[in-house]
Design a protein around this motif. Sequence first.
Motif, PDB file in Angstrom:
ATOM      1  N   VAL A  27       0.832  -1.202   0.000  1.00  0.00           N
ATOM      2  CA  VAL A  27       0.000   0.000   0.000  1.00  0.00           C
ATOM      3  C   VAL A  27       0.863   1.247   0.000  1.00  0.00           C
ATOM      4  N   LEU A  28       2.042   1.152   0.606  1.00  0.00           N
ATOM      5  CA  LEU A  28       2.911   2.314   0.695  1.00  0.00           C
ATOM      6  C   LEU A  28       3.552   2.637  -0.649  1.00  0.00           C
ATOM      7  N   PRO A  29       3.792   3.915  -0.923  1.00  0.00           N
ATOM      8  CA  PRO A  29       4.583   4.262  -2.093  1.00  0.00           C
ATOM      9  C   PRO A  29       6.006   3.716  -1.927  1.00  0.00           C
ATOM     10  N   ASP A  30       6.799   3.792  -2.984  1.00  0.00           N
ATOM     11  CA  ASP A  30       8.140   3.238  -2.959  1.00  0.00           C
ATOM     12  C   ASP A  30       8.994   3.764  -1.813  1.00  0.00           C
ATOM     13  N   ASP A  31       8.833   5.026  -1.447  1.00  0.00           N
ATOM     14  CA  ASP A  31       9.677   5.600  -0.398  1.00  0.00           C
ATOM     15  C   ASP A  31       9.213   5.223   1.005  1.00  0.00           C
ATOM     16  N   GLY A  32       8.090   4.522   1.130  1.00  0.00           N
ATOM     17  CA  GLY A  32       7.615   4.086   2.443  1.00  0.00           C
ATOM     18  C   GLY A  32       7.026   5.186   3.294  1.00  0.00           C
ATOM     19  N   CYS A  33       6.611   6.278   2.716  1.00  0.00           N
ATOM     20  CA  CYS A  33       6.086   7.412   3.477  1.00  0.00           C
ATOM     21  C   CYS A  33       4.664   7.133   3.967  1.00  0.00           C
ATOM     22  N   PRO A  34       4.452   7.137   5.291  1.00  0.00           N
ATOM     23  CA  PRO A  34       3.100   6.878   5.795  1.00  0.00           C
ATOM     24  C   PRO A  34       2.104   7.970   5.415  1.00  0.00           C
ATOM     25  N   PHE A  35       2.553   9.211   5.263  1.00  0.00           N
ATOM     26  CA  PHE A  35       1.630  10.274   4.872  1.00  0.00           C
ATOM     27  C   PHE A  35       1.172  10.111   3.422  1.00  0.00           C
ATOM     28  N   ILE A  38      -1.456   7.414   3.538  1.00  0.00           N
ATOM     29  CA  ILE A  38      -2.732   7.936   4.034  1.00  0.00           C
ATOM     30  C   ILE A  38      -3.399   8.793   2.962  1.00  0.00           C
ATOM     31  N   ALA A  39      -2.613   9.646   2.287  1.00  0.00           N
ATOM     32  CA  ALA A  39      -3.163  10.501   1.220  1.00  0.00           C
ATOM     33  C   ALA A  39      -3.794   9.661   0.116  1.00  0.00           C
ATOM     34  N   ALA A  40      -3.216   8.475  -0.127  1.00  0.00           N
ATOM     35  CA  ALA A  40      -3.729   7.584  -1.171  1.00  0.00           C
ATOM     36  C   ALA A  40      -4.889   6.715  -0.689  1.00  0.00           C
ATOM     37  N   GLY A  42      -4.741   4.561   1.924  1.00  0.00           N
ATOM     38  CA  GLY A  42      -4.263   3.286   2.444  1.00  0.00           C
ATOM     39  C   GLY A  42      -4.396   3.178   3.952  1.00  0.00           C
ATOM     40  N   GLN A  43      -3.571   2.312   4.511  1.00  0.00           N
ATOM     41  CA  GLN A  43      -3.604   2.014   5.942  1.00  0.00           C
ATOM     42  C   GLN A  43      -3.510   3.299   6.770  1.00  0.00           C
ATOM     43  N   GLN A  44      -4.303   3.375   7.798  1.00  0.00           N
ATOM     44  CA  GLN A  44      -4.450   4.475   8.739  1.00  0.00           C
ATOM     45  C   GLN A  44      -5.199   5.677   8.166  1.00  0.00           C
ATOM     46  N   SER A  45      -5.714   5.562   6.940  1.00  0.00           N
ATOM     47  CA  SER A  45      -6.523   6.656   6.406  1.00  0.00           C
ATOM     48  C   SER A  45      -7.851   6.772   7.153  1.00  0.00           C
ATOM     49  N   GLU A  46      -8.186   5.751   7.950  1.00  0.00           N
ATOM     50  CA  GLU A  46      -9.402   5.836   8.771  1.00  0.00           C
ATOM     51  C   GLU A  46      -9.263   6.886   9.873  1.00  0.00           C
ATOM     52  N   LEU A  47      -8.044   7.371  10.107  1.00  0.00           N
ATOM     53  CA  LEU A  47      -7.822   8.411  11.107  1.00  0.00           C
ATOM     54  C   LEU A  47      -7.926   9.821  10.521  1.00  0.00           C
ATOM     55  N   VAL A  48      -8.201   9.921   9.220  1.00  0.00           N
ATOM     56  CA  VAL A  48      -8.355  11.230   8.583  1.00  0.00           C
ATOM     57  C   VAL A  48      -9.642  11.875   9.094  1.00  0.00           C
ATOM     58  N   ALA A  55      -4.586  19.049   0.741  1.00  0.00           N
ATOM     59  CA  ALA A  55      -4.056  18.653   2.051  1.00  0.00           C
ATOM     60  C   ALA A  55      -5.161  17.955   2.847  1.00  0.00           C
ATOM     61  N   PHE A  56      -4.758  17.311   3.936  1.00  0.00           N
ATOM     62  CA  PHE A  56      -5.722  16.632   4.791  1.00  0.00           C
ATOM     63  C   PHE A  56      -5.338  16.806   6.252  1.00  0.00           C
ATOM     64  N   VAL A  57      -6.296  16.517   7.130  1.00  0.00           N
ATOM     65  CA  VAL A  57      -6.090  16.585   8.575  1.00  0.00           C
ATOM     66  C   VAL A  57      -6.265  15.176   9.113  1.00  0.00           C
ATOM     67  N   VAL A  58      -5.291  14.716   9.884  1.00  0.00           N
ATOM     68  CA  VAL A  58      -5.307  13.343  10.386  1.00  0.00           C
ATOM     69  C   VAL A  58      -4.882  13.326  11.851  1.00  0.00           C
ATOM     70  N   LEU A  59      -5.457  12.413  12.611  1.00  0.00           N
ATOM     71  CA  LEU A  59      -5.013  12.213  13.986  1.00  0.00           C
ATOM     72  C   LEU A  59      -3.628  11.596  13.979  1.00  0.00           C
TER      73      LEU A  59
END
Length: 177
Positions: A27-35, A38-40, A42-48, A55-59
């Motif tokens: 699910v992560l982009p190649d660079d492994g960036c969690p943000f 989330i923008a895409a 993926g995992q933890q986007s349920e915290l948006v 831009a987005f606001v996330v816990l």
Amino acid sequence: MTSDRLQRLWAPYRMAYVRGEEADSGVLPDDGCPFCRIAAGGQQSELVVHRGETAFVVLNLYPYNPGHLMVVPDRHVADYTELTADETVEVATLTQRALAVTRAVSQPQGFNVGLNLGNVSGGSLAQHLHQHVVPRWAGDANFMTVLGQTKILPQLLEDTRDLLAEAWDSAPVSKEA
């Protein structure tokens, strides 16, 4: 079995992070960036809490205090000077809104708001700009935090997210000058 007299705080949800499973999930982009993940969506986007145009606001998954939000541009940039004019305006506007919504929902006595630019500034995810919005209350750094090195969070992240998301469009924001 003898006791070693150590206290233990169980946090099994962190095991995926420790094992690096989030990076291996595809699910992560190649660079492994969690943000970026989330923008895409993926995992933890349920915290948006809210998604804007750029831009987005996330816990924060590992909050300093209950309601610790981050305002994050969708685009993978490391420095504030790399934002476009539209991204700069939206990050600022979402930060204002995050303050208003958090005040309406949680009645904090103050806030810490800021950016950590670069690894030496304390930013653990310095490669993707994010602005912290941390509600503060008198005594929120009590003996448990100072002596016990344990942070007490009185509410589940999902519950906090739901409260903030529900109040997002209705919380009052200051009027334009």
